[in-house]
Each structure stands twice: as C-alpha cells, then as structure tokens.
Design a protein around this motif. Structure first.
Motif, PDB file in Angstrom:
ATOM      1  N   GLN A 126       2.679   8.030   4.621  1.00 20.92           N
ATOM      2  CA  GLN A 126       2.150   7.415   5.845  1.00 20.92           C
ATOM      3  C   GLN A 126       2.094   5.899   5.631  1.00 20.92           C
ATOM      4  N   LEU A 127       2.461   5.182   6.685  1.00 14.77           N
ATOM      5  CA  LEU A 127       2.518   3.729   6.609  1.00 14.77           C
ATOM      6  C   LEU A 127       1.649   3.133   7.709  1.00 14.77           C
ATOM      7  N   GLN A 128       0.823   2.180   7.351  1.00 11.30           N
ATOM      8  CA  GLN A 128      -0.060   1.516   8.304  1.00 11.30           C
ATOM      9  C   GLN A 128       0.211   0.034   8.253  1.00 11.30           C
ATOM     10  N   ALA A 129       0.781  -0.492   9.330  1.00 12.21           N
ATOM     11  CA  ALA A 129       1.112  -1.913   9.406  1.00 12.21           C
ATOM     12  C   ALA A 129       0.013  -2.676  10.126  1.00 12.21           C
ATOM     13  N   CYS A 148       1.584  -3.757   4.987  1.00 11.22           N
ATOM     14  CA  CYS A 148       1.941  -2.364   5.198  1.00 11.22           C
ATOM     15  C   CYS A 148       1.332  -1.545   4.065  1.00 11.22           C
ATOM     16  N   ALA A 156       0.671   1.913   2.254  1.00 12.70           N
ATOM     17  CA  ALA A 156       1.288   3.224   2.130  1.00 12.70           C
ATOM     18  C   ALA A 156       0.315   4.227   1.520  1.00 12.70           C
ATOM     19  N   TYR A 171       8.194  -3.473  12.248  1.00 15.03           N
ATOM     20  CA  TYR A 171       7.946  -2.114  11.775  1.00 15.03           C
ATOM     21  C   TYR A 171       8.084  -2.048  10.254  1.00 15.03           C
ATOM     22  N   CYS A 172       7.151  -1.375   9.645  1.00 15.56           N
ATOM     23  CA  CYS A 172       7.220  -1.111   8.210  1.00 15.56           C
ATOM     24  C   CYS A 172       8.062   0.143   7.980  1.00 15.56           C
ATOM     25  N   TRP A 198       8.405   5.644   8.876  1.00 13.28           N
ATOM     26  CA  TRP A 198       8.114   4.463   9.688  1.00 13.28           C
ATOM     27  C   TRP A 198       6.629   4.351   9.972  1.00 13.28           C
ATOM     28  N   GLY A 199       6.143   3.125   9.955  1.00 13.14           N
ATOM     29  CA  GLY A 199       4.802   2.859  10.420  1.00 13.14           C
ATOM     30  C   GLY A 199       4.833   2.501  11.892  1.00 13.14           C
ATOM     31  N   GLN A 200       3.664   2.354  12.468  1.00 13.96           N
ATOM     32  CA  GLN A 200       3.606   1.898  13.840  1.00 13.96           C
ATOM     33  C   GLN A 200       3.958   0.416  13.856  1.00 13.96           C
TER      34      GLN A 200
END
Length: 118
Positions: A2-5, A21, A23, A93-94, A108-110
C-alpha cells in the motif's frame, strides 16, 4: 503493498515542494519505486525512479531540479521538487514495482495534486 502519497499543494513558480510516499505491506519485495505525473489532458508520464540499490532515473524535463530519495527506516520515498515551473502542474502518483515470477507487478498510491502558479 500500500502506498500513501502526500505533500502536494499550490506553490508559486520558482518555489519548492517535497512529496512523500509511505509504503506498507510487503515492502521487502519492492524493486523500484517512483513518481509519475499526469497533467490535464495529457498521458501519465514517468518523473523519477529509484531502485532498491539506490540507482535513480529522471525524465529530462526535471533533471537538475527534482531529486528522488528514500528513507528505508521510514519506508518512505521522497520527491524534492525545486525551481518549480507552471508546466510541472499535475497530479503526482507514487508507484512501486515488484518483479515477480510472472513479470512486473505495479502498485499505485492515490494522486497528490501539485499546482504551480506563474
């Protein structure tokens, strides 16, 4: 994975921003992390990547202005953006890639919006 940008915003031309970003999940399996961007009416394009061995790559338009880096202790990849230009305006996008037995798997992150005013 999971990726959080985060880190986008509105900034004047010539100023700086730093995107982050974070992870989580099976991060040990990640081979490459990077940033892409998509401007209105345009296709998504690669901005910068960093491998697990810390090799970096940049699109020509950001070379000398943007720097991608990673903090393994925080499982975070950063994109330091300096001397921003209006043409850098886009949703960023990350991305993370894991090379599995069946080929690469993309995560992909948001997106996070970066707006550069002139």
């Amino acid at each position: 994975v999971q990726l959080q940008a985060s880190g986008g915003g509105l900034v004047q031309a010539g100023r700086s921003l730093r995107l982050s970003c974070a992870a989580s999940g099976s991060i040990f399996s990640i081979n490459v992390m990077g940033w892409y961007r998509q401007a209105p009416g345009k296709q998504r394009e690669l901005v910068a990547t960093i491998t697990s061995g810390d090799s970096t790559n940049y699109v020509d338009s950001v070379k000398g202005r943007f720097t991608i880096s990673r903090d393994n202790a925080k499982n975070t990849v950063y994109l330091q953006m300096n001397v921003l230009k209006p043409e850098d305006t886009a949703v960023y996008y990350c991305n993370a890639i894991r090379y599995g037995d069946r080929g690469p798997v993309n995560y992909w992150g948001q997106g996070t919006l970066v707006t550069v005013s002139s």
